[in-house]
Write an enzyme that holds these catalytic residues in place. Sequence first.
Site, PDB file in Angstrom:
ATOM      1  N   LYS A 274      11.107 -38.713   0.338  1.00  0.00           N
ATOM      2  CA  LYS A 274      12.384 -38.391  -0.050  1.00  0.00           C
ATOM      3  C   LYS A 274      12.137 -37.535  -1.272  1.00  0.00           C
ATOM      4  O   LYS A 274      11.462 -37.971  -2.341  1.00  0.00           O
ATOM      5  CB  LYS A 274      13.286 -39.299  -0.566  1.00  0.00           C
ATOM      6  CG  LYS A 274      14.610 -39.301  -1.230  1.00  0.00           C
ATOM      7  CD  LYS A 274      15.578 -40.152  -1.353  1.00  0.00           C
ATOM      8  CE  LYS A 274      16.740 -39.997  -2.520  1.00  0.00           C
ATOM      9  NZ  LYS A 274      17.828 -41.018  -2.805  1.00  0.00           N
ATOM     10  N   ASP A 279      18.914 -36.570  -8.922  1.00  0.00           N
ATOM     11  CA  ASP A 279      20.091 -37.118  -8.164  1.00  0.00           C
ATOM     12  C   ASP A 279      21.121 -37.439  -9.336  1.00  0.00           C
ATOM     13  O   ASP A 279      21.157 -38.474 -10.012  1.00  0.00           O
ATOM     14  CB  ASP A 279      19.528 -38.394  -7.443  1.00  0.00           C
ATOM     15  CG  ASP A 279      20.795 -38.981  -6.940  1.00  0.00           C
ATOM     16  OD1 ASP A 279      21.760 -38.306  -6.716  1.00  0.00           O
ATOM     17  OD2 ASP A 279      20.462 -39.957  -6.072  1.00  0.00           O
ATOM     18  N   LYS A 286      26.986 -39.959 -10.618  1.00  0.00           N
ATOM     19  CA  LYS A 286      26.591 -41.256 -11.364  1.00  0.00           C
ATOM     20  C   LYS A 286      27.116 -41.558 -12.664  1.00  0.00           C
ATOM     21  O   LYS A 286      27.225 -40.448 -13.471  1.00  0.00           O
ATOM     22  CB  LYS A 286      24.839 -41.294 -11.356  1.00  0.00           C
ATOM     23  CG  LYS A 286      24.319 -41.642 -10.142  1.00  0.00           C
ATOM     24  CD  LYS A 286      23.066 -41.329 -10.221  1.00  0.00           C
ATOM     25  CE  LYS A 286      22.251 -41.801  -8.862  1.00  0.00           C
ATOM     26  NZ  LYS A 286      22.501 -42.924  -8.008  1.00  0.00           N
ATOM     27  N   ASP A 362      26.655 -39.514  -3.199  1.00  0.00           N
ATOM     28  CA  ASP A 362      25.582 -40.082  -3.995  1.00  0.00           C
ATOM     29  C   ASP A 362      24.615 -40.765  -3.062  1.00  0.00           C
ATOM     30  O   ASP A 362      23.433 -41.142  -3.284  1.00  0.00           O
ATOM     31  CB  ASP A 362      25.970 -41.211  -5.107  1.00  0.00           C
ATOM     32  CG  ASP A 362      24.873 -41.552  -6.184  1.00  0.00           C
ATOM     33  OD1 ASP A 362      23.811 -40.696  -6.167  1.00  0.00           O
ATOM     34  OD2 ASP A 362      25.027 -42.586  -6.791  1.00  0.00           O
ATOM     35  N   GLU A 364      22.822 -39.450  -0.856  1.00  0.00           N
ATOM     36  CA  GLU A 364      22.349 -38.233  -0.261  1.00  0.00           C
ATOM     37  C   GLU A 364      21.125 -38.358   0.376  1.00  0.00           C
ATOM     38  O   GLU A 364      20.733 -37.597   1.272  1.00  0.00           O
ATOM     39  CB  GLU A 364      22.184 -37.158  -1.334  1.00  0.00           C
ATOM     40  CG  GLU A 364      21.020 -37.286  -2.310  1.00  0.00           C
ATOM     41  CD  GLU A 364      20.820 -38.718  -3.191  1.00  0.00           C
ATOM     42  OE1 GLU A 364      21.944 -39.322  -2.982  1.00  0.00           O
ATOM     43  OE2 GLU A 364      19.608 -38.801  -3.419  1.00  0.00           O
ATOM     44  N   ARG A 366      19.618 -40.595   2.520  1.00  0.00           N
ATOM     45  CA  ARG A 366      19.632 -40.577   4.002  1.00  0.00           C
ATOM     46  C   ARG A 366      19.993 -39.230   4.816  1.00  0.00           C
ATOM     47  O   ARG A 366      19.851 -39.193   5.828  1.00  0.00           O
ATOM     48  CB  ARG A 366      20.625 -41.998   4.230  1.00  0.00           C
ATOM     49  CG  ARG A 366      22.067 -41.687   3.766  1.00  0.00           C
ATOM     50  CD  ARG A 366      22.607 -42.824   3.770  1.00  0.00           C
ATOM     51  NE  ARG A 366      22.475 -43.653   2.584  1.00  0.00           N
ATOM     52  CZ  ARG A 366      22.909 -44.746   2.275  1.00  0.00           C
ATOM     53  NH1 ARG A 366      23.793 -45.443   3.212  1.00  0.00           N
ATOM     54  NH2 ARG A 366      22.457 -45.453   1.291  1.00  0.00           N
TER      55      ARG A 366
HETATM   56  N1  BES Z   1      18.471 -42.309  -5.484  1.00  0.00           N
HETATM   57  C1  BES Z   1      19.476 -43.320  -5.456  1.00  0.00           C
HETATM   58  C2  BES Z   1      18.978 -44.675  -5.378  1.00  0.00           C
HETATM   59  C3  BES Z   1      18.334 -45.478  -6.483  1.00  0.00           C
HETATM   60  C4  BES Z   1      19.105 -46.304  -7.458  1.00  0.00           C
HETATM   61  C5  BES Z   1      16.708 -45.188  -6.747  1.00  0.00           C
HETATM   62  C6  BES Z   1      18.076 -46.517  -8.644  1.00  0.00           C
HETATM   63  C7  BES Z   1      16.323 -45.681  -7.803  1.00  0.00           C
HETATM   64  C8  BES Z   1      16.844 -46.260  -8.688  1.00  0.00           C
HETATM   65  C9  BES Z   1      20.306 -43.321  -4.157  1.00  0.00           C
HETATM   66  O1  BES Z   1      20.512 -41.941  -3.990  1.00  0.00           O
HETATM   67  C10 BES Z   1      21.662 -43.518  -4.412  1.00  0.00           C
HETATM   68  O2  BES Z   1      22.330 -43.314  -5.372  1.00  0.00           O
HETATM   69  N2  BES Z   1      22.109 -44.696  -3.601  1.00  0.00           N
HETATM   70  C11 BES Z   1      23.210 -45.240  -3.691  1.00  0.00           C
HETATM   71  C12 BES Z   1      23.894 -45.492  -2.400  1.00  0.00           C
HETATM   72  C13 BES Z   1      25.372 -45.735  -2.319  1.00  0.00           C
HETATM   73  C14 BES Z   1      26.025 -44.711  -2.723  1.00  0.00           C
HETATM   74  C15 BES Z   1      25.552 -46.384  -0.707  1.00  0.00           C
HETATM   75  C16 BES Z   1      23.218 -46.400  -4.680  1.00  0.00           C
HETATM   76  O3  BES Z   1      22.173 -47.173  -4.588  1.00  0.00           O
HETATM   77  O4  BES Z   1      24.016 -46.768  -5.417  1.00  0.00           O
HETATM   78 ZN    ZN Z   2      18.957 -40.618  -4.409  1.00  0.00          ZN
HETATM   79 ZN    ZN Z   3      22.015 -40.683  -4.632  1.00  0.00          ZN
END
Ligand code: BES
Ligand code: ZN
Ligand code: ZN
Length: 511
Positions: A274, A279, A286, A362, A364, A366
């Site tokens: 990835k 992000d 976020k 967010d 993204e 996947r």
């Molecule tokens: N990059 C984040 C996941 C992440 C969170 C990595 C904390 C490292 C530390 C990912 O893209 C994300 O934001 N995922 C969301 C998914 C949700 C919207 C289903 C998440 O984990 O909140």
């Molecule tokens: Zn991410």
């Molecule tokens: Zn994200």
Amino acid sequence: MIYLEKKTFPHKGNTLIYFTYEDALKGDIFLKRLNILTGERIAKKIKRHEFTGKKDESIIVEGGDVYENIIIYSLGKSKERPLVSIRDGLANAVRLASSLKSSSIHLYYIPIMGDDFFDLGKNCAIGFYMGNYRFDKYKSKEQKKKNHIVQDMYVYSEKDFSPEFEQGIRYGEYIVKGVTTACDLVNEPASFVHPETLMKEAFNIEKESQGTITAQVLDRQECERLGMGAFLGVAKGSEREPKFIILKYNPKSATSAFVKATADKAKKICLIGKSITFDSGGISLKPSLGMEEMKSDMAGGATVLGVFKILAHLDKIVNISSYGEIYGILPACENMPSGKALKPGDVVRGLNGKTAEVINTDAEGRLTLADAVAYAEKYIQPDEIIDLATLTGACKVALGENIAGLFGNNDTFTKRFIKITQEEGEEVWQLPLYKPYLKLLKSDIADLKNVSSRGWGGAITGALFIGEFVVKAKWIHIDIAGPSYVTSSSGIANSGATGWGVLSIISYLAT
Ligand code: BES
Ligand code: ZN
Ligand code: ZN
């Protein structure tokens, strides 16, 4: 630098690091000699229970006339993952020596460390250099000085060193190069690491590889032509151009005759990382708290680059890989909000024709990985795919910041890989690809939606989403949201980026 010297114990020097073991503490003759040397200071500390020999306990004593300081460090029970504990113990001891402003450390080879000299050398090198790793390029000279680096390590033995030990050290030095390449890219602020930066690193790797690695980069138009609507959807909001980076290592052009002869032409593996260079969450922005950590959302890609950085050079030392071809894919882009950005409710169509309703911009990673996996299945058709992704906060909540979540669709492949992560001391915990949860990803208007309709099981539904794009390959998905970027230093992991995965992947390819 690491120097090997044949000298009798003890030899005059700066800081001695003496490893002992809980179960060997009582009869340790070297420790007895050190005790005499320090005017019984060690025995006193042991008597006062300041040192009981439990794993990672240490004491620092003045070294009498022979050393400036002596660090006595316990590696715990001698049978428990001895090499990993030496490596991590050494990294921790280097940090202690650094706090003492030592210019060099001295380490004695003692038989209890085992006689697997190649792996011992490798782990000593990794421990020493990673304990010394700094990302301080943005600090002033004065500040840098405060953050003292231990320049040299002398390893002593009363007998001759075996050539395997030296080879192991050289191998370890290469591995460190791979790990620190990944760490540097992740620690670097997102305003200096763009998809283009990762592309440049890929071309650099190609240049350094003496013809064994090729890098190919697809730009926005080419991705459009191939129909990568999921990847491009994520990239839409950013000012920065997306880059779909493909690396290929061809062992047949390696220098080692053995590698050439054993490379199984038909067998291919693809490593996918990835590579979201920042992000922000996109329109589903976020919260500010902790958002700075999202410069690390390309840690998976950085690990893949770290692996390729050293792949071409390892065949001089070990028989790297029986694979015919090793691929790396980095779908690199930024996830930003703007007037051009993807909106919640939009539908994207991936390279394989499947559509996804974007409920949350967010989620993204996947989407970008879906197209990377689909690309691999369509154009590479690898036997095995390993993807590394900082995919979900849920995985970090479940396993904490030191353990990665691992999913696999093939038991033999998964078990083999997990065993290697254990040998390398990179912690993983297997989580289930629980198919019934796929119903949580059903959309009314598209083939899938990108987030679950429920708040729980987020790491699993993230993995299931990517799994929908795997066709034939044996596949492992590793959610490295926790261990790729950590808050405190311990063992070979320094606070900030850790380069998680380089060790296991290299070890997997080399066995
Ligand atoms: N990059 C984040 C996941 C992440 C969170 C990595 C904390 C490292 C530390 C990912 O893209 C994300 O934001 N995922 C969301 C998914 C949700 C919207 C289903 C998440 O984990 O909140
Ligand atoms: Zn991410
Ligand atoms: Zn994200």
